[in-house]
Design a protein around this motif. Sequence first.
Motif, short mmCIF file in Angstrom:
data_model
loop_
_atom_site.label_atom_id
_atom_site.label_comp_id
_atom_site.label_asym_id
_atom_site.label_seq_id
_atom_site.Cartn_x
_atom_site.Cartn_y
_atom_site.Cartn_z
N SER A 51 0.97 -0.93 0.43
CA SER A 51 -0.12 0.00 0.58
C SER A 51 0.76 1.41 0.38
O SER A 51 0.40 1.96 -0.43
CB SER A 51 -0.74 -0.72 1.54
OG SER A 51 -0.12 0.29 2.87
N GLY A 52 1.92 0.90 0.10
CA GLY A 52 2.73 2.09 0.19
C GLY A 52 3.67 2.56 -1.26
O GLY A 52 4.04 3.50 -1.10
N GLN B 7 5.11 2.90 -5.26
CA GLN B 7 3.63 4.35 -5.90
C GLN B 7 3.17 2.73 -6.75
O GLN B 7 1.77 3.77 -7.64
CB GLN B 7 4.56 4.12 -7.19
CG GLN B 7 5.21 5.99 -6.32
CD GLN B 7 4.50 6.51 -5.99
OE1 GLN B 7 3.98 7.06 -6.58
NE2 GLN B 7 4.83 7.06 -4.49
N LEU C 47 -0.97 2.78 -5.56
CA LEU C 47 -0.89 3.90 -5.14
C LEU C 47 -1.81 5.75 -6.01
O LEU C 47 -1.98 6.50 -6.46
CB LEU C 47 0.20 5.50 -3.98
CG LEU C 47 1.21 5.26 -3.33
CD1 LEU C 47 1.84 6.29 -2.38
CD2 LEU C 47 -0.65 5.46 -2.03
N ASN C 48 -1.32 4.85 -7.03
CA ASN C 48 -1.38 5.30 -8.17
C ASN C 48 -2.51 4.63 -8.88
O ASN C 48 -3.11 6.07 -9.58
CB ASN C 48 -0.44 5.06 -10.39
CG ASN C 48 1.62 6.12 -9.49
OD1 ASN C 48 1.03 6.72 -9.33
ND2 ASN C 48 2.66 4.83 -9.90
N HIS D 114 -4.82 7.13 -6.98
CA HIS D 114 -4.57 8.72 -7.21
C HIS D 114 -5.62 9.28 -7.98
O HIS D 114 -6.17 10.42 -8.04
CB HIS D 114 -2.96 8.58 -8.81
CG HIS D 114 -2.62 10.24 -8.02
ND1 HIS D 114 -1.66 10.47 -7.18
CD2 HIS D 114 -2.73 11.38 -8.73
CE1 HIS D 114 -0.84 11.40 -7.21
NE2 HIS D 114 -1.91 12.46 -8.76
N GLU E 122 -6.85 13.50 -1.89
CA GLU E 122 -4.88 13.42 -1.49
C GLU E 122 -5.45 12.66 -0.37
O GLU E 122 -4.14 11.35 0.15
CB GLU E 122 -4.81 14.69 -2.25
CG GLU E 122 -3.10 14.52 -1.43
CD GLU E 122 -2.31 13.62 -2.50
OE1 GLU E 122 -1.93 13.25 -2.36
OE2 GLU E 122 -3.00 14.02 -3.67
N ILE F 295 -4.54 9.18 -0.28
CA ILE F 295 -4.40 8.17 -0.19
C ILE F 295 -3.27 8.24 0.31
O ILE F 295 -2.92 7.30 0.95
CB ILE F 295 -3.87 9.06 -1.63
CG1 ILE F 295 -4.71 8.16 -3.21
CG2 ILE F 295 -3.21 8.47 -2.08
CD1 ILE F 295 -4.71 9.36 -4.36
N SER F 296 -2.85 9.02 1.00
CA SER F 296 -1.95 9.33 1.97
C SER F 296 -2.01 8.37 3.31
O SER F 296 -1.33 8.14 3.67
CB SER F 296 -1.36 10.73 3.03
OG SER F 296 -2.48 11.88 2.83
N ILE G 51 -3.95 5.71 2.96
CA ILE G 51 -3.56 3.99 1.96
C ILE G 51 -2.02 4.27 2.84
O ILE G 51 -1.51 3.14 3.03
CB ILE G 51 -3.77 4.24 0.91
CG1 ILE G 51 -5.28 4.03 1.04
CG2 ILE G 51 -3.74 2.76 0.23
CD1 ILE G 51 -5.83 3.83 -0.76
N SER G 52 -1.21 5.12 1.86
CA SER G 52 0.33 5.28 2.33
C SER G 52 0.67 4.99 3.03
O SER G 52 1.78 4.32 3.69
CB SER G 52 0.99 5.98 1.17
OG SER G 52 1.67 6.25 1.59
N SER H 124 1.23 1.84 5.05
CA SER H 124 2.16 0.67 4.65
C SER H 124 3.00 0.64 5.94
O SER H 124 4.13 1.36 6.06
CB SER H 124 2.47 1.15 3.53
OG SER H 124 3.79 0.48 3.35
#
Lengths: 320, 244
Positions: B177-178, B180, B183-184, B187, B192, B195-196, B198-199, B202
């Motif tokens: 989940s971290g 790219q 995340l893409n 995206h 936003e 997404i952060s 989710i990131s 990770s």
Amino acid sequence: MDELIILDGLTKRFGSLTAVDGISLTVEKGEVVGFLGPNGAGKSTTMKMAAGFLEPDSGTAEVCAYDVAQHPRRAKAHIGYMPEGAPCYGEMTPLAFLRFIAEVRGLKGSARREAIIRTVDATQLRGVLHQSIDTLSKGFKRRVGLAQAILHDPDVLILDEPTDGLDPNQKHHVRSLIKSMAKEKAIIVSTHILEEVDAVCTRAIVIDKGKIVADGTSRELKHRLDYNNAVAIRLNSEDLDRARAVLDALPSVGKTQILSRGKNKSRLRAMTVGRRQITADVIDALRSNGVQTDELFVEQGNLDDVFRQITTSDTGGANA
Amino acid sequence: MRNIWTIAKRELRSYFGTPIAYVFLAIFAALTGVFAFFIGTFFDRGEANLQPFFEYHPWLFLLLVPAIAMRLWSEERRSGTIELLMTLPITAGQAVLGKFVAGAIFLAIALILTMPIWISVNILGDPDNGVITASYVGSFLMSCVFLAIGSTISALTKNQVIAFVVAASVCFMFVLSGTQVVLNVFHDWLPEFLISAISSLSVLNHFENVTRGVFDATDIVFYLSMMAFWLFANTVAVRMKKAS
């Protein structure tokens, strides 16, 4: 406070199936109660609720005055429970396993050692203490499961089919073990083997479709049979019809049945009215009419027949 | 507390009662070496640090931790011993924690067995031992998160293979989940902050911070709260599934 186990309206549903439907009973200290019933009748589920493994949907189970659902740890401390099939950690040795159980049960030091020695002696496990449980025979595994349940000398024992799969000697041993503990404890034993009820139980409870359909001593249960206290006679075939006529004329005999008719010997059964003792009447009547009998005995009936009668008819066990 | 330790001891003993424990330890030691020396080009870098060693820990743990977590509960349910365990005077939470502690100790042993590489790098050069210590702690915490996930999933099935596959997949999600790649995907259609979020879930991102020597309180909080969440879920799973 001798009522160590009090089940009150215990009910458990699995989906649309009501496995246990309002079971209420009390077991006093000194009693060994046998749970009888067909497979899937709810015996195991009832025991699981009493032991605190399952929470009832309604009703309560009380052990040593502790509600099992409300105070599970206190109640469980008073219970020794052997689940069906006596599951144990197979990779452990019986000794390591019993040490683990003792530790969880809060036994330490010399108390732990004594408890283990006492239990190992009672269940005759000494020879296999250092062998992994997986490699033991079924009889030994069962005894390890039993040892685990009695290790902390609990007030209440709940044993789900303790003699299942044992050979006759082992069965005898487990039964005498249960009997020897009975005085100080309240014990519930489930079984398929009806002779066990005669052998160890002070009381039998028949469960069918989640309900108690009969509750009483083995003698009381047999009393429910139609032919309980009936008199069976073996005699010469030529006397058969005369004997039948004599017995039919007796007011205490309800009806007679011919059990078998042979060339030389035949068998006849005289049923009672209201299951009273009719032996004396029958003997007197036959003798005064000159009928010779080879054999004469009072039928008690066996629990297998009671069991079938109760659990296969809808009306059989309306009120116990 | 005593109960938790009693359960943990039994569980640890049962790890070492089967060959699985030794196989696991050997494979772990061998693979960390292989990854560090061959894939991670430990020598070619000419740097005295254990970056290439730790870099592959998430991927190793991804497969190996579910393997040691898979039997924790599914075996109890398959063999019926859960009925025994849950009728002893202990709570479900104590049993869950006891098993978790046993698994954590086992993972700690596996990590301790890799310490020769730490000693080697100290002989060969002058590494930042603070960073290495932090990396070890970070690696341990990460493996514990995977362990909590694996233990929870093990409580949901009687089948160890299923427990392994599902746990590895879930761990994989928390690693990926971290990246790219993942995340893409989100995206274009997620705001936003999601997404952060989710990131930040990770495991990988937090671990990379740690191995770079940035041992932030948020990373520790992340690991501990992940563990707490999964262990709570584990307790719920045990309570719900014990009898089915």
